[in-house]
Design an enzyme around this catalytic site. Structure first.
Site, short mmCIF file in Angstrom:
data_model
loop_
_atom_site.label_atom_id
_atom_site.label_comp_id
_atom_site.label_asym_id
_atom_site.label_seq_id
_atom_site.Cartn_x
_atom_site.Cartn_y
_atom_site.Cartn_z
CG LEU A 113 -1.98 -1.03 1.38
CD1 LEU A 113 -2.65 -0.93 2.74
CD2 LEU A 113 -3.01 -0.89 0.27
CG ASP A 114 -0.24 5.00 -1.77
OD1 ASP A 114 -0.41 5.84 -0.87
OD2 ASP A 114 -1.13 4.68 -2.58
CB ALA A 115 3.77 6.42 2.21
#
Length: 260
Positions: A113-115
């Site tokens: 998952l992106d930050a």
């Protein structure tokens, strides 16, 4: 001819292995075997003397995979925003190590998952399962809830499921649902099986509704439920079974004899 040649060290009676895995008592597991409810490497087994290797054989009861290898760990994390999906970030940003310190095994994340996206991540030391579930061709379904700018119309929802063109090719949501459209923002639920990078953010931007907040609520058969952000827990027996069943769905049976 005796099958004792297959009863080498490490192989145990099937009913004992099932009982040790928490399926049921040994006596009940024997009943399951006799009733033809148990498969080993995809083959129904009804003989009580059958022996299996917990580290390599795949066993299921009524079609649900059973975890036999006790060394494997499966953890659900509600990843908070601001944390990168890595066990060690080269840029020194907050990573996933803080959430794995309670387990002695070296755990790794399944997919990313992106930050700035929060929500459900699976952490495991089962490399085979991680590879299958994270591989784009496997198409594991994920459900996201996005808070986006402006009021989303039913026509936009229809466009998301009909398909839109992005820089790296066309994409369509498996399902899209408008949860709320009030004020200057909307809540949209998207179901996707794509593993493309930042796909939800790019899709919503393409239809004119940039994402403000994004959370993944579901990964395959797993639901985030009420797990608070920043908390991790082991999967339940039912959840492990569902995840392993999904991972084994198209996998070849180990130990299968290619000879007729």
């Amino acid at each position: 001819m005796s099958d004792s040649g297959f009863q080498d060290e490490g192989r145990q009676r099937l009913q004992k292995v099932l009982a040790n895995a928490g399926v049921a008592s040994r006596r009940v597991c024997e009943d399951y075997i006799v009733a033809g409810r148990v498969r080993v490497n995809g083959v129904v087994v009804t003989e009580l003397g059958t022996r299996v290797d917990p580290e390599s054989d795949l066993v299921d009861v009524d079609g649900t995979a059973i975890q036999l290898d006790a060394t494997k760990r499966y953890v659900m994390l509600n990843k908070p925003t601001g944390v990168v999906s890595s066990m060690k970030d080269d840029q020194g940003r907050p990573d996933l190590r803080r959430f794995t310190k309670d387990w002695p095994e070296r755990l790794y994340n399944v997919g990313r998952l992106d930050a700035e996206t929060s929500g459900l991540l699976v952490l495991t030391n089962d490399g085979g399962l991680a590879h299958v579930l994270a591989h784009p061709s496997f198409g594991v379904t994920k459900v996201y809830i996005a808070k986006v700018e402006d009021r989303v119309t039913p026509q936009t929802i229809a466009k998301l499921t009909a398909g839109i063109e992005l820089d790296d090719g066309p994409i369509a949501a498996d399902k899209a649902r408008l949860l709320d459209a009030s004020g200057q923002s909307s809540l949209v639920e998207l179901t996707l099986h794509s593993g493309r990078n930042r796909i939800v953010r790019r899709m919503m931007a393409a239809v004119g509704h940039p994402v403000r907040e994004l959370v993944r609520r579901q990964f395959g058969p797993l639901h985030l439920g009420t797990l608070p952000a920043g908390r991790a827990r082991e999967l339940t027996t039912v959840e492990r079974g569902a995840l392993l069943t999904l991972a084994r769905r198209d996998a070849p049976s180990p130990g299968a004899d290619p000879q007729p």
